[in-house]
Design a protein around this motif. Structure first.
Motif, PDB file in Angstrom:
ATOM      1  N   HIS A  98       0.871  -1.238   0.155  1.00  0.00           N
ATOM      2  CA  HIS A  98      -0.014  -0.106   0.136  1.00  0.00           C
ATOM      3  C   HIS A  98       0.922   1.127   0.049  1.00  0.00           C
ATOM      4  O   HIS A  98       0.335   2.380   0.028  1.00  0.00           O
ATOM      5  N   CYS A  99       2.168   1.086   0.083  1.00  0.00           N
ATOM      6  CA  CYS A  99       3.177   2.177  -0.182  1.00  0.00           C
ATOM      7  C   CYS A  99       3.914   2.297  -1.449  1.00  0.00           C
ATOM      8  O   CYS A  99       4.976   3.032  -1.509  1.00  0.00           O
ATOM      9  N   ILE A 100       3.683   1.539  -2.275  1.00  0.00           N
ATOM     10  CA  ILE A 100       4.216   1.366  -3.625  1.00  0.00           C
ATOM     11  C   ILE A 100       3.900   2.681  -4.296  1.00  0.00           C
ATOM     12  O   ILE A 100       2.850   2.881  -4.793  1.00  0.00           O
ATOM     13  N   PRO A 101       4.973   3.434  -4.965  1.00  0.00           N
ATOM     14  CA  PRO A 101       4.665   4.606  -5.509  1.00  0.00           C
ATOM     15  C   PRO A 101       3.788   4.442  -6.791  1.00  0.00           C
ATOM     16  O   PRO A 101       4.019   3.364  -7.412  1.00  0.00           O
ATOM     17  N   MET A 102       3.072   5.337  -7.151  1.00  0.00           N
ATOM     18  CA  MET A 102       2.194   5.337  -8.486  1.00  0.00           C
ATOM     19  C   MET A 102       1.035   4.613  -8.081  1.00  0.00           C
ATOM     20  O   MET A 102       0.098   4.080  -9.031  1.00  0.00           O
ATOM     21  N   SER A 103       0.668   3.838  -6.845  1.00  0.00           N
ATOM     22  CA  SER A 103      -0.327   3.145  -6.460  1.00  0.00           C
ATOM     23  C   SER A 103      -1.542   3.965  -5.869  1.00  0.00           C
ATOM     24  O   SER A 103      -1.055   4.889  -5.369  1.00  0.00           O
ATOM     25  N   GLN A 104      -2.721   3.501  -5.874  1.00  0.00           N
ATOM     26  CA  GLN A 104      -3.754   4.193  -5.271  1.00  0.00           C
ATOM     27  C   GLN A 104      -4.494   3.504  -4.104  1.00  0.00           C
ATOM     28  O   GLN A 104      -4.955   2.252  -4.588  1.00  0.00           O
ATOM     29  N   HIS A 105      -5.054   4.013  -3.164  1.00  0.00           N
ATOM     30  CA  HIS A 105      -5.478   3.136  -1.980  1.00  0.00           C
ATOM     31  C   HIS A 105      -6.470   3.761  -1.023  1.00  0.00           C
ATOM     32  O   HIS A 105      -6.236   5.103  -0.883  1.00  0.00           O
ATOM     33  N   GLU A 106      -7.157   3.144  -0.709  1.00  0.00           N
ATOM     34  CA  GLU A 106      -8.124   3.623   0.617  1.00  0.00           C
ATOM     35  C   GLU A 106      -7.378   3.382   2.028  1.00  0.00           C
ATOM     36  O   GLU A 106      -7.119   2.256   2.286  1.00  0.00           O
ATOM     37  N   TYR A 107      -6.916   4.611   2.604  1.00  0.00           N
ATOM     38  CA  TYR A 107      -6.413   4.529   4.109  1.00  0.00           C
ATOM     39  C   TYR A 107      -7.148   4.543   5.050  1.00  0.00           C
ATOM     40  O   TYR A 107      -8.138   5.665   5.143  1.00  0.00           O
ATOM     41  N   ILE A 108      -6.628   4.047   6.273  1.00  0.00           N
ATOM     42  CA  ILE A 108      -7.043   4.743   7.559  1.00  0.00           C
ATOM     43  C   ILE A 108      -6.251   5.015   8.374  1.00  0.00           C
ATOM     44  O   ILE A 108      -5.095   4.296   8.427  1.00  0.00           O
ATOM     45  N   GLY A 109      -6.091   6.190   8.855  1.00  0.00           N
ATOM     46  CA  GLY A 109      -4.910   6.395   9.646  1.00  0.00           C
ATOM     47  C   GLY A 109      -5.108   8.094  10.407  1.00  0.00           C
ATOM     48  O   GLY A 109      -6.288   8.354  10.443  1.00  0.00           O
ATOM     49  N   THR A 110      -4.039   8.540  10.978  1.00  0.00           N
ATOM     50  CA  THR A 110      -4.092   9.855  11.587  1.00  0.00           C
ATOM     51  C   THR A 110      -3.342  10.964  10.602  1.00  0.00           C
ATOM     52  O   THR A 110      -2.347  10.805  10.404  1.00  0.00           O
ATOM     53  N   ILE A 111      -4.336  11.990  10.481  1.00  0.00           N
ATOM     54  CA  ILE A 111      -3.571  13.009   9.720  1.00  0.00           C
ATOM     55  C   ILE A 111      -3.372  14.236  10.716  1.00  0.00           C
ATOM     56  O   ILE A 111      -4.341  14.675  11.416  1.00  0.00           O
ATOM     57  N   HIS A 112      -2.164  14.814  10.614  1.00  0.00           N
ATOM     58  CA  HIS A 112      -1.794  15.914  11.068  1.00  0.00           C
ATOM     59  C   HIS A 112      -1.611  17.356  10.448  1.00  0.00           C
ATOM     60  O   HIS A 112      -1.116  16.917   9.314  1.00  0.00           O
TER      61      HIS A 112
END
Length: 259
Positions: A49-63
């Motif tokens: 999910h961290c491969i450049p040029m790929s697209q994902h739906e994430y769950i995380g913390t945005i600062h």
């Protein structure tokens, strides 16, 4: 606080021994840098999910400032053809860098996000990425403060006949006004015609444009001059692309068709 957000990975950079910094263009928060602990481990659950040029739906913390964090993710599009083809990958990386350079971090921009998403989708479906590269370069110029009219001569507004580009006038010259700039770029008329076409063509409408080697080289010179002297940037991914095509010209490793 955890939240769900969609994003496109711009690049991943190793950090310390096992960690990584991942820059993601998020649809709702703009470009953000994420810290992912232990990402360099082969079996890390977020690795794909961290491969450049790929697209994902994430769950995380945005600062709002500093680093943000990813908890989990679901893949939307890995762009597999881009990942497997080094030439398409180089074009996609350049598109990502160009988009990244055109926007300030932490500034939401859904229009630019969709522009990048569609660009990557079309490159992934194509065998010839150069028209998409040119379209992106020309259409992003306004984000760097340039409003070039590719349709008309800067002196008489004529829009017919052979045209050339003047760095001095920052615009198009028709044949009747070539003498207004003795240092005009002296580009092939086909090069200006292609740029004019792609300046107002959406990615999904580009179709199967084939570029000759001379036409492409003229356009590369034009874009290089504009981005170096008028915008003031030169991206590493552009240099890498130039090296790839230089090697292919030397080895005659791919066919060019006249456009």
């Amino acid at each position: 606080m955890l939240e769900s957000f969609e994003g496109i990975v711009l690049f991943m950079r190793p950090h310390r021994e096992k960690d990584a910094l991942v820059k993601i263009f998020t649809q709702t928060h703009g470009t953000k840098m994420f810290f992912v602990k232990g990402l360099q481990a082969l079996n890390h659950p977020l690795k794909q999910h961290c491969i450049p040029m790929s697209q994902h739906e994430y769950i995380g913390t945005i600062h709002s400032t500093g680093l943000s964090f990813i908890r989990e993710a679901q893949t939307l599009d890995i762009h597999r053809k881009i990942q497997m083809d080094p030439i398409l990958q180089a074009h996609a990386a350049y598109l990502c860098q160009l988009v990244d350079a055109s926007i300030e971090d932490n500034q939401p921009d859904s229009i630019l996000y969709q522009f990048l998403a569609k660009g990557l989708q079309m490159i992934n479906r194509s065998d010839e990425a150069r028209p998409f590269q040119i379209a992106a370069e020309v259409q992003l110029l306004h984000r760097f403060g340039l409003a070039i009219d590719w349709d008309r001569c800067v002196f008489c507004h004529n829009h017919e006949g052979p045209m050339d580009f003047s760095m001095q006038q920052q615009g198009i010259l028709c044949e009747r006004h070539f003498n207004e700039d003795p240092f005009r770029l002296q580009l092939r008329p086909q090069a200006i015609a292609v740029v004019k076409l792609l300046s107002k063509t959406a990615f999904e409408q580009i179709g199967n444009i084939k570029l000759s080697e001379p036409t492409y080289q003229d356009i590369r010179r034009l874009m290089h001059e504009i981005y170096r002297d008028m915008v003031g940037i030169h991206l590493k991914s552009e240099t890498y692309l130039e090296e790839i095509y230089k090697f292919m010209r030397i080895t005659n490793d791919f066919p060019f068709r006249e456009s």
